[in-house]
Scaffold this active site. Structure first.
Site, PDB file in Angstrom:
ATOM      1  N   SER A  87      -0.710   5.242   5.382  1.00 48.89           N
ATOM      2  CA  SER A  87       0.055   3.787   5.272  1.00 48.89           C
ATOM      3  C   SER A  87      -0.475   2.712   6.013  1.00 48.89           C
ATOM      4  CB  SER A  87       1.497   3.968   5.496  1.00 48.89           C
ATOM      5  OG  SER A  87       2.200   4.688   4.105  1.00 48.89           O
ATOM      6  N   LYS A  90      -1.408  -0.543   4.604  1.00 50.45           N
ATOM      7  CA  LYS A  90      -0.604  -1.736   4.178  1.00 50.45           C
ATOM      8  C   LYS A  90      -1.127  -2.886   5.011  1.00 50.45           C
ATOM      9  CE  LYS A  90       3.197   1.174   2.454  1.00 50.45           C
ATOM     10  NZ  LYS A  90       2.944   2.571   2.664  1.00 50.45           N
ATOM     11  N   SER A 145       7.676   1.087   5.519  1.00 52.97           N
ATOM     12  CA  SER A 145       6.591   1.503   4.869  1.00 52.97           C
ATOM     13  C   SER A 145       6.846   1.599   3.307  1.00 52.97           C
ATOM     14  CB  SER A 145       5.974   2.826   5.427  1.00 52.97           C
ATOM     15  OG  SER A 145       4.590   2.850   5.092  1.00 52.97           O
TER      16      SER A 145
END
Length: 500
Positions: A87, A90, A145
């Site tokens: 993640s 991102k 997230s």
């Protein structure tokens, strides 16, 4: 065969099966511990740099510490190895949103955005057709997230997730990333979705230039309002333990201003952390961290050790205040001289915001400087000073033409009849001192030439007849008005014909 004998025959088999079952977790744990130890003992490349502070051993397989304002790498452990980012992907998604969207834009969640998210992955359970603003989506992405929000932002920016991933890869290349390839906006597992610790530091370095990113990423808690599909508010908490104490206060650090967590079973733990220490904006990236039963997952311990290492061993030095080899402001070659409207001032100056990052045991004079003149000038920048220490780039600064090269002077026009309430008209006059100097030099040359001719004429009794004739004719012409000039010229022509 009796029942007793049958039981006796089964015991060895049962004992063997039982021993295999019990041995499996033991062997698995032993293998895990060995793998963790191997990663812990991996070579730290920055330790081999001459006169460079030795860095701490950490459990992450790959890690970097970078000073953001200069791009100087302070710690390097397998920084160019490719790993799955999970993640922390991102960060790039949010960067592109900030570069291409307005925060108050409305985002409508599509079927694709909502239903292509892997079951059980991070989400804030948005519905198809639900509407959030870009800002709300970015908070959900950085704090919780939320994978569906990353998809929705991708579609908002580029129209489709596929087109957005192309933009992600283009932007990564522009930022200098050499080992990165993205296939989605959220970091869910994909064999072709990978990056490096160095590349993630470069992406983060660009992201924290945006105040909105710092604000959103550094927020501990955020309340999402009710929407067209949800009647209740949603309280979101940052997953980064150094920013939010929602789960644990053990690792809270008030110097940390931004960061992003990541985890998948293939990527293991990934973490990006940004902190301000001793005037330095430090970016720490750790990738592929696996813990043990004894240590837990030391992802935050690694990061804390790296931040302490950078804080204790490095300093940020202003170049213009400490440079002694390039005294541009004192050199006669770079001065405008005595200004006709003021005192002398340099025409070339050094950027006062240029810095190097050096070990605390070194000074700027220990670094090697290289002066490079630019072929094409941008915003009056004419050259750069690049510094290296221990063979590593440690910072740079720019040399530029000052505004004194073209000095500005304001003159006020005063009107005796005007009152104090009336605005005074001001005119801006630009004076190019180089042009004035050239004109002055030409006038001086002509003056010297005239005096020289005068002295030659006096010394050698030289007569310039053509000048005498020209002066006589000019005198005669002035004796007549403009109405009598034609008759004067006719008389002169007649006199010439008579003489012939």
């Amino acid at each position: 065969m009796s029942r007793l004998s049958r039981y006796i025959m089964k015991f060895p088999i049962l004992a063997l099966v039982l021993s295999l079952v019990l041995a499996l977790p033991v062997n698995a744990t032993a293998d895990t511990d060995a793998e963790v130890q191997a990663r812990y003992n991996k070579t730290i490349e920055s330790d081999s740099w001459e006169n460079w502070p030795a860095g701490p051993q950490i459990y992450a397989e790959s890690a970097i510490v970078m000073e953001a304002s200069t791009g100087v790498i302070l710690y390097a452990k397998s920084i160019d190895e490719q790993h799955y980012p999970a993640s922390i992907t991102k960060i790039m998604t949010v960067l592109l949103a900030l570069e291409n969207l307005e925060l108050d834009e409305e985002v409508t969640f599509s079927h694709t955005a909502v239903y292509t998210v892997e079951a059980g992955s991070s989400s804030i359970a948005r519905d198809e057709g639900e509407i959030l603003t870009v800002e709300e989506c970015l908070y959900a992405i950085m704090l919780e997230s939320a994978n569906e929000c990353a998809n929705a932002i991708a579609e908002q920016v580029s129209g489709s997730i596929e087109a957005f991933t192309e933009l992600m890869n283009e932007r990564a290349a522009e930022l200098g990333c050499t080992g990165t390839h993205f296939t989605n906006a959220n970091g869910l597992p994909d064999e072709d979705h990978y990056t490096t610790a160095h590349d993630m530091a470069l992406i983060t370095q660009e992201a924290i230039k945006h105040e909105e990113f710092r604000k959103i990423s550094g927020t501990a808690r955020y309340t999402l309002r009710a929407t067209n599909k949800k009647d209740e508010e949603l309280i979101m908490s940052n997953h980064h333990y150094m920013i939010s104490g929602n789960t644990s206060t053990k690792y809270l650090d008030d110097t940390v201003f931004a960061g992003k967590t990541g985890y998948t079973s293939t990527a293991l733990n990934t973490l990006v952390t940004c902190a301000t220490r001793n005037g330095m904006d430090l970016i720490v990236v750790t990738m592929k961290t696996l813990g043990t039963g004894e240590t837990g997952v030391p992802v935050y311990t690694d990061t804390a050790n790296l931040l302490d290492y950078a804080t204790e061993n490095f300093q940020k030095v202003n170049i213009s205040e400490n440079e002694t080899n390039f005294t541009i402001g004192q050199s006669d070659l770079f001065d405008t001289g005595a200004s006709i409207f003021g005192s002398a001032s340099p025409i070339i100056e050094m950027d006062s915001e240029g810095y190097v990052v050096l070990p605390v045991t070194a000074s700027l004079s220990d670094a090697e400087a290289t002066l490079t003149f630019l072929e094409s000038q941008e915003e009056d920048v004419i050259a750069t000073l690049d510094y290296t220490y221990a063979g590593q780039a440690v910072g740079s600064t720019e040399l530029y033409l000052t505004e004194n090269t073209l000095q500005e002077f304001h003159f006020g026009s005063l009107d005796a009849d005007s009152t104090e309430d009336e605005e005074t008209t001001r005119r801006l006059i630009r004076i190019d001192l180089r042009l004035i100097g050239l004109i002055a030099a030409i006038l001086l040359f002509l003056l010297v030439l005239a005096l020289l001719i005068r002295e030659i004429k006096k010394e050698y009794n030289v007569s310039f007849h053509f000048l005498s004739k020209w002066r006589q004719k000019r005198k005669e012409r002035r004796q007549f008005g403009s109405l009598n000039r034609h008759r004067y010229k006719s008389r002169k022509r007649g006199k010439h014909r008579f003489c012939k």
